[in-house]
Every structure is written in C-alpha cells, then in structure tokens.
Design an enzyme around this catalytic site. Structure first.
Site, PDB file in Angstrom:
ATOM      1  N   HIS A 138       0.915  -1.051   0.025  1.00  0.00           N
ATOM      2  CA  HIS A 138      -0.042  -0.083  -0.043  1.00  0.00           C
ATOM      3  C   HIS A 138       0.809   1.379   0.234  1.00  0.00           C
ATOM      4  O   HIS A 138       2.228   1.287   0.338  1.00  0.00           O
ATOM      5  CB  HIS A 138      -0.907   0.258   1.172  1.00  0.00           C
ATOM      6  CG  HIS A 138      -0.379   0.265   2.488  1.00  0.00           C
ATOM      7  ND1 HIS A 138      -1.054  -0.260   3.713  1.00  0.00           N
ATOM      8  CD2 HIS A 138       0.649   0.830   3.118  1.00  0.00           C
ATOM      9  CE1 HIS A 138      -0.489  -0.049   4.632  1.00  0.00           C
ATOM     10  NE2 HIS A 138       0.740   0.712   4.340  1.00  0.00           N
ATOM     11  N   GLU A 143      -5.061   0.383   0.440  1.00  0.00           N
ATOM     12  CA  GLU A 143      -4.874  -1.114   0.522  1.00  0.00           C
ATOM     13  C   GLU A 143      -5.277  -1.909  -0.692  1.00  0.00           C
ATOM     14  O   GLU A 143      -5.943  -1.348  -1.530  1.00  0.00           O
ATOM     15  CB  GLU A 143      -5.933  -1.555   1.563  1.00  0.00           C
ATOM     16  CG  GLU A 143      -5.792  -0.941   3.143  1.00  0.00           C
ATOM     17  CD  GLU A 143      -4.561  -1.397   3.791  1.00  0.00           C
ATOM     18  OE1 GLU A 143      -3.355  -1.515   3.424  1.00  0.00           O
ATOM     19  OE2 GLU A 143      -4.559  -1.605   5.140  1.00  0.00           O
TER      20      GLU A 143
HETATM   21  P1  PGA Z   1       6.763   1.928   8.182  1.00  0.00           P
HETATM   22  O1  PGA Z   1       5.166   1.980   7.316  1.00  0.00           O
HETATM   23  O2  PGA Z   1       7.301   3.049   7.348  1.00  0.00           O
HETATM   24  O3  PGA Z   1       6.441   2.017   9.486  1.00  0.00           O
HETATM   25  O4  PGA Z   1       7.182   0.579   7.646  1.00  0.00           O
HETATM   26  C1  PGA Z   1       4.883   2.166   6.045  1.00  0.00           C
HETATM   27  C2  PGA Z   1       3.524   2.340   5.412  1.00  0.00           C
HETATM   28  O5  PGA Z   1       2.734   1.269   6.038  1.00  0.00           O
HETATM   29  O6  PGA Z   1       3.197   3.038   4.696  1.00  0.00           O
END
Ligand code: PGA
Length: 261
Positions: A138, A143
C-alpha cells in the site's frame, strides 16, 4: 522511475532528505506531501539537521499529510498529527497553520475529504510527495484493491496493516480500523513522488511495486504511471528486484552520464 540504492537506512534517509531539501531551496513556497511511519523518521531527522545547521528554511512551505486514523484527535499519541508535530514540525520553522493532516474526526467525512482535496488544489498542488510502502504494497492507506483513481476518502484497514501497526499501540485491539487517506489518484497528481523503503521485510512489496504489473493489488505499482518518481531503497529492500544489477550500474555510471535534470 529512478531507483536510488543506498548501503543502509542512514544513507537512504540522507538521499531522500537531499531531494526534499532541493525542492525547498528551489521553491521556498513549496507544497510538501508528507508521510508517517517508521521509514521516514531518518529523513525527518536529516531535514531538522539541515534546518539547524545549514539554515534550510521551511517558513514558506505548506504541507499535506497522506492519512490519519479515524477517531484519534491530534493530541492522541498515535495520531498522525501528533507524529508530525513530534518528529518534524516542532523542530523546524514551518508555520503550523500551513500544515495539514486529513481529518480523523468529522461529522461529515465525505465533505471533509472533499475539502481536503480542494485545499490541496487551492495550494497549487503538491510539489513533492513522500511515500512509505506497506508490506502489502500500500501507499498511504490505499490497501490492496483500492482504485488507482481513488481520491481522499474513508478506508477500512486490512488485518495485515492492523497487525503491522499494532507495535505502536498497547494492544492490537487499540489499532483503529478506519482511516482517512489520500487516494492513489490524489497521490499521482503530485509533481514528484519519492518512495522510501528499508529492510528485507519490504523487499517483496518493492519488487511488486517497481517490476510487477500495475495493479490495484499493489497500489504502490501505480508509481510506474508517474513521470517523476524516485524510489529510495537500502540494499535489503532491493533484494528481490530482478533488475537490481542494472539499477546499481545506472547509479554507478551516473556521475559521468549526460545530465538532463
Ligand atoms: P513503515 O510504514 O514506514 O512504518 O514501515 C510504511 C507504510 O505502511 O506505509
């Protein structure tokens, strides 16, 4: 797509901050699209350092964040408004009235999402949009199966995202199920995109995004449709790219290569 490979997280964060800093120096009234999550933290630290030590001036910029949890107001420690204040805004000279985060609380989400889109348009559009990538591919909270033409709207998180984000909450049940997120269509209208990914846990999602088919099942793959997208990776995150030797070769050659930008 320009794949920028760094040896580790720190180098990747500095490379990304360098892109952001150039946008701000070239256009002091730039409109910055910002992201939350663990990945951009190093980039924000470097931007704070550039502000403190090299005078990088944020006083004229406007910012728009990608997303917010529904039900959390800005004083909640897990809200994305709070995250931005703590990890960037309080340590740079941005005018807080020029910072925008989608509404997590609203009587009328349809109207407040439309108003967010209008505010981005009124600001002249986003000059550079920072993106992380979820382990499910995503961008923002778009999503898998989100329309690639989607706009800012309410969205239900997948179980995988809830599980991924549970580490920030006391219990997995505390993770909000709903969010407001810019759409993929909104994101694609930014003039420049910069996606950051670090660690082996992102390698599959990165490979799907950069080399897989353009598909709503990996909304980050929509970056393939954008004329100016930069993918900043550390070596672990690039581990599953089929063309990784080519990207490295392009990068190594780049100092002597003809320049067009
Ligand atoms: P993260 O999240 O940087 O904490 O891995 C990325 C996202 O879900 O877009």
């Amino acid at each position: 797509m320009q794949v920028v490979i760094s040896a580790d997280y720190e180098e990747m964060s500095k490379a990304a901050a360098g892109v952001m800093a150039k946008v701000v120096r070239d256009k002091p009234t730039a409109v910055l699209g910002l992201a939350t999550g663990s990945t951009p933290l190093g980039m924000y630290k470097e931007l704070i350092r550039l502000h403190r030590e090299e005078g990088l001036d944020f006083s004229g910029v406007t910012t728009f964040n990608l997303d917010e949890y529904v039900g959390l107001d800005g004083s909640h420690e897990q809200s994305y408004r709070y995250f931005m204040t703590e990890n960037l805004f309080k340590d740079i000279n941005v005018n807080i009235d020029s910072t925008n985060v989608p509404p997590g609380i609203s009587d009328d989400f349809k109207a407040s999402c439309a108003a967010y889109e209008e505010k981005i348009r009124d600001a002249g559009g986003i000059d550079v949009q920072v993106l992380g990538i979820g382990s499910d591919g995503h961008i923002a909270f778009n999503e898998p199966s989100s329309s690639l033409a989607s706009r800012t709207r309410l969205k239900t998180l997948t179980q995988q995202t809830i599980d991924d984000n549970a580490r920030f909450f006391e219990t997995p049940e505390d993770v909000p199920v709903y969010c407001v997120t810019m759409g993929v269509g909104t994101i694609l209208e930014a003039k420049k995109l910069i996606l950051l990914a670090s660690g082996a846990g992102k390698a599959d999602a990165v490979a799907d995004a950069v080399e897989g088919p353009v598909s709503s099942m990996c909304t980050a793959s929509a970056l393939q449709l954008h004329p100016d997208s930069i993918i900043c990776l550390d070596t672990a995150a690039m581990g599953k790219l089929q063309m990784r030797e080519y990207y490295q070769w392009v990068q190594d050659k780049r100092p002597g290569a003809p320049r067009w930008d």
